[in-house]
Write a protein that holds these residues in place. Structure first.
Motif, PDB file in Angstrom:
ATOM      1  N   LYS A 186       0.833  -1.209   0.000  1.00  0.00           N
ATOM      2  CA  LYS A 186       0.000   0.000   0.000  1.00  0.00           C
ATOM      3  C   LYS A 186       0.869   1.261   0.000  1.00  0.00           C
ATOM      4  CE  LYS A 186      -3.816   2.327   0.167  1.00  0.00           C
ATOM      5  NZ  LYS A 186      -4.542   2.521  -1.080  1.00  0.00           N
ATOM      6  N   SER A 187       1.880   1.304   0.858  1.00  0.00           N
ATOM      7  CA  SER A 187       2.657   2.539   0.982  1.00  0.00           C
ATOM      8  C   SER A 187       3.663   2.743  -0.147  1.00  0.00           C
ATOM      9  CB  SER A 187       3.344   2.619   2.345  1.00  0.00           C
ATOM     10  OG  SER A 187       4.240   1.559   2.517  1.00  0.00           O
ATOM     11  N   TYR A 188       4.266   1.676  -0.666  1.00  0.00           N
ATOM     12  CA  TYR A 188       5.267   1.833  -1.722  1.00  0.00           C
ATOM     13  C   TYR A 188       4.657   1.844  -3.120  1.00  0.00           C
ATOM     14  CZ  TYR A 188       9.117   1.280   1.573  1.00  0.00           C
ATOM     15  OH  TYR A 188      10.004   1.465   2.595  1.00  0.00           O
ATOM     16  N   TYR A 189       3.571   1.073  -3.319  1.00  0.00           N
ATOM     17  CA  TYR A 189       2.988   0.946  -4.653  1.00  0.00           C
ATOM     18  C   TYR A 189       1.593   1.546  -4.768  1.00  0.00           C
ATOM     19  CZ  TYR A 189       6.645  -2.664  -4.883  1.00  0.00           C
ATOM     20  OH  TYR A 189       7.828  -3.354  -4.824  1.00  0.00           O
ATOM     21  N   ASN A 190       0.991   1.955  -3.646  1.00  0.00           N
ATOM     22  CA  ASN A 190      -0.377   2.480  -3.608  1.00  0.00           C
ATOM     23  C   ASN A 190      -1.360   1.518  -4.271  1.00  0.00           C
ATOM     24  OD1 ASN A 190      -2.305   4.343  -2.815  1.00  0.00           O
ATOM     25  ND2 ASN A 190      -2.202   5.453  -4.747  1.00  0.00           N
ATOM     26  N   GLU A 191      -1.215   0.256  -3.953  1.00  0.00           N
ATOM     27  CA  GLU A 191      -2.065  -0.795  -4.522  1.00  0.00           C
ATOM     28  C   GLU A 191      -2.915  -1.440  -3.433  1.00  0.00           C
ATOM     29  OE1 GLU A 191      -2.480  -1.934  -7.718  1.00  0.00           O
ATOM     30  OE2 GLU A 191      -1.234  -0.282  -8.406  1.00  0.00           O
ATOM     31  N   ASP A 192      -4.131  -1.815  -3.794  1.00  0.00           N
ATOM     32  CA  ASP A 192      -5.029  -2.512  -2.880  1.00  0.00           C
ATOM     33  C   ASP A 192      -5.223  -3.977  -3.242  1.00  0.00           C
ATOM     34  OD1 ASP A 192      -5.654  -0.286  -1.202  1.00  0.00           O
ATOM     35  OD2 ASP A 192      -6.968   0.486  -2.775  1.00  0.00           O
ATOM     36  N   LEU A 193      -5.043  -4.311  -4.502  1.00  0.00           N
ATOM     37  CA  LEU A 193      -5.237  -5.689  -4.952  1.00  0.00           C
ATOM     38  C   LEU A 193      -3.909  -6.451  -4.855  1.00  0.00           C
ATOM     39  CD1 LEU A 193      -7.073  -7.841  -6.277  1.00  0.00           C
ATOM     40  CD2 LEU A 193      -6.325  -6.959  -8.492  1.00  0.00           C
ATOM     41  N   ILE A 194      -3.944  -7.573  -4.152  1.00  0.00           N
ATOM     42  CA  ILE A 194      -2.752  -8.402  -3.971  1.00  0.00           C
ATOM     43  C   ILE A 194      -3.107  -9.836  -4.347  1.00  0.00           C
ATOM     44  CG2 ILE A 194      -1.022  -9.250  -2.331  1.00  0.00           C
ATOM     45  CD1 ILE A 194      -1.745  -6.802  -0.561  1.00  0.00           C
ATOM     46  N   LYS A 195      -2.226 -10.472  -5.120  1.00  0.00           N
ATOM     47  CA  LYS A 195      -2.404 -11.874  -5.487  1.00  0.00           C
ATOM     48  C   LYS A 195      -1.217 -12.668  -4.976  1.00  0.00           C
ATOM     49  CE  LYS A 195      -3.195 -15.010  -9.356  1.00  0.00           C
ATOM     50  NZ  LYS A 195      -3.379 -15.136 -10.804  1.00  0.00           N
ATOM     51  N   ILE A 196      -1.499 -13.850  -4.451  1.00  0.00           N
ATOM     52  CA  ILE A 196      -0.438 -14.742  -4.003  1.00  0.00           C
ATOM     53  C   ILE A 196      -0.663 -16.135  -4.575  1.00  0.00           C
ATOM     54  CG2 ILE A 196      -0.004 -13.453  -1.869  1.00  0.00           C
ATOM     55  CD1 ILE A 196      -1.577 -15.639  -0.364  1.00  0.00           C
ATOM     56  N   SER A 197       0.405 -16.900  -4.620  1.00  0.00           N
ATOM     57  CA  SER A 197       0.344 -18.317  -4.942  1.00  0.00           C
ATOM     58  C   SER A 197       0.649 -19.045  -3.644  1.00  0.00           C
ATOM     59  CB  SER A 197       1.367 -18.658  -6.030  1.00  0.00           C
ATOM     60  OG  SER A 197       1.309 -20.032  -6.343  1.00  0.00           O
ATOM     61  N   ALA A 198      -0.395 -19.518  -2.958  1.00  0.00           N
ATOM     62  CA  ALA A 198      -0.267 -20.060  -1.606  1.00  0.00           C
ATOM     63  C   ALA A 198      -0.153 -21.577  -1.609  1.00  0.00           C
ATOM     64  CB  ALA A 198      -1.479 -19.651  -0.779  1.00  0.00           C
TER      65      ALA A 198
END
Length: 148
Positions: free
Chosen positions: A102-114
Motif C-alpha cells: 500500500k505505501s510503496y505501490y499504492n495498490e489494494d489488490l494483492i495476489k499470491i500463490s499459496a
C-alpha cells in the motif's frame, strides 16, 4: 514483536542477503524437501520485508509491484524460521507486507500463490482462494487474492 525493515535489493547488505537466502533455503529446500530454483532473478525487482527478533532474521517475504510477478501486486517467499512459528510471526510479516504494498505501490489488490496447506492462514490474513489448486515445484498451491 518483530522489528520490521523494508528494503530494496540495492539497500540490502551482503549479510542481510546471505541471511534471507539462508532462511529461504532452510525452509523451502531443506525442510520442505523441494529441489527448485529459489534464486529466480526476481529478487532485484522486489521489496524485501525482513522480520528480526533480537537482531536475528526470523521472518521474511518479498513483494512486487503489479506486472512483475502477476498482473496484480504480489507477496511471495513467505517464510518464518521453524523454531519461531509458535509466536505467530507469520501474521506480523504478512501485515507488514500488505502495508508495504500500500505505501510503496499504492495498490489494494494483492495476489499470491499459496501452498494449499496454508490456505487457512492466508484466509485469516484476508485473502480469498480463486480457482482450482495446481502444482508448483511439486507442491499443491492455490491462487488467492486480497482487496483492501
Amino acid at each position: 514483536m518483530l522489528e520490521i525493515q523494508v528494503k530494496s535489493f540495492k539497500e540490502l547488505t551482503t549479510l542481510e542477503l546471505y541471511k534471507l537466502l539462508q532462511l529461504r533455503s532452510e525452509v523451502f529446500v531443506v525442510e520442505q524437501d523441494c529441489v527448485y530454483q529459489d534464486i529466480d532473478g526476481k529478487d532485484e525487482q522486489a521489496l524485501h520485508i525482513l522480520g528480526f527478533k533480537n537482531k536475528k532474521l526470523v521472518a521474511y517475504t518479498r513483494v512486487f509491484k503489479p506486472g512483475v510477478y502477476f498482473k496484480a501486486s504480489s507477496i511471495g517467499r513467505v517464510v518464518v524460521s521453524k523454531h519461531e512459528r509458535n509466536h505467530k510471526y507469520g501474521y506480523d510479516i504478512m501485515e507488514a507486507s500488505i502495508k508495504a504494498i500500500k505505501s510503496y505501490y499504492n495498490e489494494d489488490l494483492i495476489k499470491i500463490s499459496a501452498q494449499c496447506y496454508l490456505k487457512q492462514f492466508y484466509t485469516n490474513c484476508g485473502f480469498k482462494a480463486v480457482g482450482e489448486s495446481y502444482l508448483e515445484d511439486g507442491i499443491p498451491h492455490i491462487a488467492m487474492i486480497k482487496e483492501n
